[in-house]
Write a protein that holds these residues in place. Structure first.
Motif, PDB file in Angstrom:
ATOM      1  N   GLY A 123      -6.281  -9.575 -20.127  1.00 12.08           N
ATOM      2  CA  GLY A 123      -7.462  -9.171 -19.392  1.00 12.08           C
ATOM      3  C   GLY A 123      -7.302  -9.097 -17.902  1.00 12.08           C
ATOM      4  O   GLY A 123      -8.287  -9.167 -17.156  1.00 12.08           O
ATOM      5  N   ALA A 124      -6.062  -8.925 -17.423  1.00 11.40           N
ATOM      6  CA  ALA A 124      -5.831  -8.721 -15.992  1.00 11.40           C
ATOM      7  C   ALA A 124      -6.008  -7.239 -15.674  1.00 11.40           C
ATOM      8  O   ALA A 124      -5.992  -6.387 -16.570  1.00 11.40           O
ATOM      9  CB  ALA A 124      -4.439  -9.185 -15.606  1.00 11.40           C
ATOM     10  N   SER A 125      -6.161  -6.919 -14.385  1.00  7.53           N
ATOM     11  CA  SER A 125      -6.422  -5.530 -14.020  1.00  7.53           C
ATOM     12  C   SER A 125      -5.324  -4.892 -13.174  1.00  7.53           C
ATOM     13  O   SER A 125      -5.370  -3.690 -12.921  1.00  7.53           O
ATOM     14  CB  SER A 125      -7.750  -5.418 -13.262  1.00  7.53           C
ATOM     15  OG  SER A 125      -7.678  -6.070 -12.004  1.00  7.53           O
ATOM     16  N   PHE A 126      -4.352  -5.676 -12.727  1.00 12.85           N
ATOM     17  CA  PHE A 126      -3.271  -5.079 -11.946  1.00 12.85           C
ATOM     18  C   PHE A 126      -2.037  -5.954 -12.016  1.00 12.85           C
ATOM     19  O   PHE A 126      -2.089  -7.106 -12.449  1.00 12.85           O
ATOM     20  CB  PHE A 126      -3.694  -4.827 -10.495  1.00 12.85           C
ATOM     21  CG  PHE A 126      -3.959  -6.051  -9.654  1.00 12.85           C
ATOM     22  CD1 PHE A 126      -3.060  -6.451  -8.662  1.00 12.85           C
ATOM     23  CD2 PHE A 126      -5.121  -6.807  -9.816  1.00 12.85           C
ATOM     24  CE1 PHE A 126      -3.306  -7.561  -7.862  1.00 12.85           C
ATOM     25  CE2 PHE A 126      -5.378  -7.917  -9.024  1.00 12.85           C
ATOM     26  CZ  PHE A 126      -4.467  -8.296  -8.042  1.00 12.85           C
ATOM     27  N   MET A 127      -0.917  -5.371 -11.610  1.00 12.10           N
ATOM     28  CA  MET A 127       0.328  -6.127 -11.584  1.00 12.10           C
ATOM     29  C   MET A 127       0.883  -6.158 -10.173  1.00 12.10           C
ATOM     30  O   MET A 127       0.619  -5.260  -9.364  1.00 12.10           O
ATOM     31  CB  MET A 127       1.348  -5.570 -12.581  1.00 12.10           C
ATOM     32  CG  MET A 127       1.896  -4.210 -12.263  1.00 12.10           C
ATOM     33  SD  MET A 127       3.132  -3.656 -13.504  1.00 12.10           S
ATOM     34  CE  MET A 127       2.057  -3.243 -14.880  1.00 12.10           C
ATOM     35  N   VAL A 128       1.655  -7.186  -9.895  1.00  9.71           N
ATOM     36  CA  VAL A 128       2.211  -7.445  -8.569  1.00  9.71           C
ATOM     37  C   VAL A 128       3.732  -7.445  -8.682  1.00  9.71           C
ATOM     38  O   VAL A 128       4.287  -8.013  -9.626  1.00  9.71           O
ATOM     39  CB  VAL A 128       1.725  -8.811  -8.044  1.00  9.71           C
ATOM     40  CG1 VAL A 128       2.370  -9.144  -6.705  1.00  9.71           C
ATOM     41  CG2 VAL A 128       0.206  -8.836  -7.942  1.00  9.71           C
ATOM     42  N   THR A 129       4.409  -6.813  -7.736  1.00 10.19           N
ATOM     43  CA  THR A 129       5.867  -6.872  -7.709  1.00 10.19           C
ATOM     44  C   THR A 129       6.336  -7.209  -6.297  1.00 10.19           C
ATOM     45  O   THR A 129       5.608  -7.009  -5.322  1.00 10.19           O
ATOM     46  CB  THR A 129       6.519  -5.534  -8.135  1.00 10.19           C
ATOM     47  OG1 THR A 129       6.591  -4.658  -7.016  1.00 10.19           O
ATOM     48  CG2 THR A 129       5.759  -4.874  -9.266  1.00 10.19           C
ATOM     49  N   ASP A 155       0.099   4.174 -12.677  1.00  8.78           N
ATOM     50  CA  ASP A 155      -0.323   4.733 -11.396  1.00  8.78           C
ATOM     51  C   ASP A 155      -1.604   4.050 -10.910  1.00  8.78           C
ATOM     52  O   ASP A 155      -2.608   4.002 -11.617  1.00  8.78           O
ATOM     53  CB  ASP A 155      -0.574   6.240 -11.559  1.00  8.78           C
ATOM     54  CG  ASP A 155      -0.416   6.996 -10.264  1.00  8.78           C
ATOM     55  OD1 ASP A 155       0.094   6.409  -9.301  1.00  8.78           O
ATOM     56  OD2 ASP A 155      -0.804   8.178 -10.222  1.00  8.78           O
ATOM     57  N   GLY A 156      -1.531   3.498  -9.704  1.00  9.71           N
ATOM     58  CA  GLY A 156      -2.707   2.903  -9.090  1.00  9.71           C
ATOM     59  C   GLY A 156      -2.956   1.449  -9.412  1.00  9.71           C
ATOM     60  O   GLY A 156      -3.895   0.853  -8.880  1.00  9.71           O
ATOM     61  N   ILE A 157      -2.135   0.846 -10.278  1.00 10.43           N
ATOM     62  CA  ILE A 157      -2.385  -0.550 -10.656  1.00 10.43           C
ATOM     63  C   ILE A 157      -1.232  -1.478 -10.302  1.00 10.43           C
ATOM     64  O   ILE A 157      -1.222  -2.648 -10.696  1.00 10.43           O
ATOM     65  CB  ILE A 157      -2.717  -0.690 -12.163  1.00 10.43           C
ATOM     66  CG1 ILE A 157      -1.549  -0.215 -13.028  1.00 10.43           C
ATOM     67  CG2 ILE A 157      -3.998   0.060 -12.502  1.00 10.43           C
ATOM     68  CD1 ILE A 157      -1.723  -0.547 -14.508  1.00 10.43           C
ATOM     69  N   VAL A 158      -0.235  -0.969  -9.550  1.00 14.62           N
ATOM     70  CA  VAL A 158       0.893  -1.802  -9.134  1.00 14.62           C
ATOM     71  C   VAL A 158       0.779  -2.090  -7.642  1.00 14.62           C
ATOM     72  O   VAL A 158       0.868  -1.188  -6.816  1.00 14.62           O
ATOM     73  CB  VAL A 158       2.247  -1.126  -9.430  1.00 14.62           C
ATOM     74  CG1 VAL A 158       3.390  -2.061  -9.038  1.00 14.62           C
ATOM     75  CG2 VAL A 158       2.353  -0.734 -10.896  1.00 14.62           C
ATOM     76  N   LEU A 159       0.570  -3.357  -7.318  1.00 22.11           N
ATOM     77  CA  LEU A 159       0.453  -3.783  -5.925  1.00 22.11           C
ATOM     78  C   LEU A 159       1.780  -4.363  -5.459  1.00 22.11           C
ATOM     79  O   LEU A 159       2.342  -5.246  -6.104  1.00 22.11           O
ATOM     80  CB  LEU A 159      -0.650  -4.825  -5.781  1.00 22.11           C
ATOM     81  CG  LEU A 159      -0.868  -5.393  -4.371  1.00 22.11           C
ATOM     82  CD1 LEU A 159      -1.408  -4.312  -3.439  1.00 22.11           C
ATOM     83  CD2 LEU A 159      -1.811  -6.595  -4.411  1.00 22.11           C
TER      84      LEU A 159
END
Length: 347
Positions: A123-129, A155-159
């Protein structure tokens, strides 16, 4: 299956932004900083460390450096396997290998897809790298970063907190979930900014760059390429054995793996390679396992290799051969494999 036609608009419509993220966590400096920069904004972060046959032994243990760093950062850590299909990706990457056997672009697409599936699962909304624009020539150029993101339907969900100000805004930035002003604009291969920031934040337990991917190592890559070229049927034991001992290609279809010390004697026996095992009889020396079916003459050659790596003053003449196909036997030789032959056949 993943559609490769997914647009940024579709991706953003399907995601409901929240304050929960997953982070691709290598255990290195950049991924540690990325986690900390997001966590400090009140985001609930779950770190994911992906494992494969090409990961260092023991990386998923509680006492590993990766586990210790996650505890230092105060985030839960999940180990996920890249799966058996990743072996074929490494063997035949669509977008090619790097300097060694590292298929960085294909690997990144595969990793993003798996991370997105886990992100949706919890249930997370984005990923971090921890990616930094321009740091790695194959997978971290700006246009390649965007290409990978699109191919993985992320697209749009990787911070990317370390280079966020150099990239288009993500959904969580435009929605105000993450404050873009508190993110960075690092680029290039230098690490002075990251090292200074780590000191300021008190982060100490990170590993060296590229320390977690054996596919970037010259010797390991050479062994893996040899294994791929010699045959198509690989077992987990074949891949695990690449991390242990000396590898000598006697001929096509026959390879010898020779332990280098007492610890590797144990490790080699525990890997589970199928093939005759060679042991010195009543003198100290290495364990060796033949991957393939050696002839009687080749068994004598292998015995001479074992004698080559035994202490000269203590060398015996008898070598025990424990062959799963024919049972236990002994061979006797006074020969010692020559340096030129070893050099010509070492993988």
């Amino acid at each position: 299956m993943y559609s490769q036609q997914m647009s940024s608009e579709v991706s953003q419509r399907e995601v409901v932004p929240n304050r929960k993220a997953v982070a691709l966590f290598s255990g290195g400096l950049d991924s540690a900083l990325a986690v900390r920069l997001v966590k400090d904004q009140g985001i609930e972060v779950t770190a994911i460390h992906f494992t494969s046959f090409f990961s260092p032994t023991g990386v998923d243990r509680e006492d590993s450096a990766v586990s210790a760093l996650a505890r230092e950062l105060g985030v839960p850590l999940v180990f996920l396997s890249r799966g058996e299909t990743f072996v074929e990706i490494v063997r035949n990457p669509r977008y090619g290998h790097g300097k060694n056997m590292n298929p960085c672009v294909d690997c990144r697409i595969h990793t993003f897809r798996k991370a997105k599936a886990y992100m949706e699962q919890i249930g997370a909304s984005f990923m971090v790298t921890g990616e930094v624009v321009g740091q790695r020539p194959m997978s971290q150029r700006k246009h390649t970063i965007r290409f990978i993101e699109k191919q993985a339907e992320c697209d749009g969900i990787v911070l990317r907190p370390l280079s966020a100000k150099l990239m288009p805004q993500t959904l969580v930035e435009t929605e105000g979930i993450v404050d873009r002003n508190r993110l960075l604009d690092i680029s290039g291969r230098g690490r002075k900014v990251q090292l200074r920031l780590a000191k300021e934040l008190g982060i100490t337990g990170y590993s060296s760059p590229a320390g977690g991917c054996l596919l970037t190592e010259v010797t390991y890559s050479r062994r893996l390429k040899d294994l791929f070229e010699d045959g198509s049927d690989l077992s987990p034991a074949d891949l695990e054995a690449l991390k242990v001992g000396r590898h000598i290609r006697v001929r096509p279809g026959l390879k010898l793996v020779v332990a280098r010390n007492e610890r590797e004697n144990y490790l080699l026996e525990s890997v589970g390679l199928a093939g005759p095992k060679f042991l010195p009889v009543e003198f100290p020396g290495p364990t060796a396992i033949a991957v393939g079916n050696p002839s009687a003459e080749e068994k004598l050659l292998i015995a001479s290799v074992i004698r080559r790596y035994s202490k000269e003053s203590a060398r015996g003449e008898w070598i025990e051969v424990d062959d799963p196909a024919t049972g236990t036997d002994r061979v006797r030789t006074q020969d010692v494999a020559g340096e030129d032959w070893i050099a010509a056949h070492m993988v």
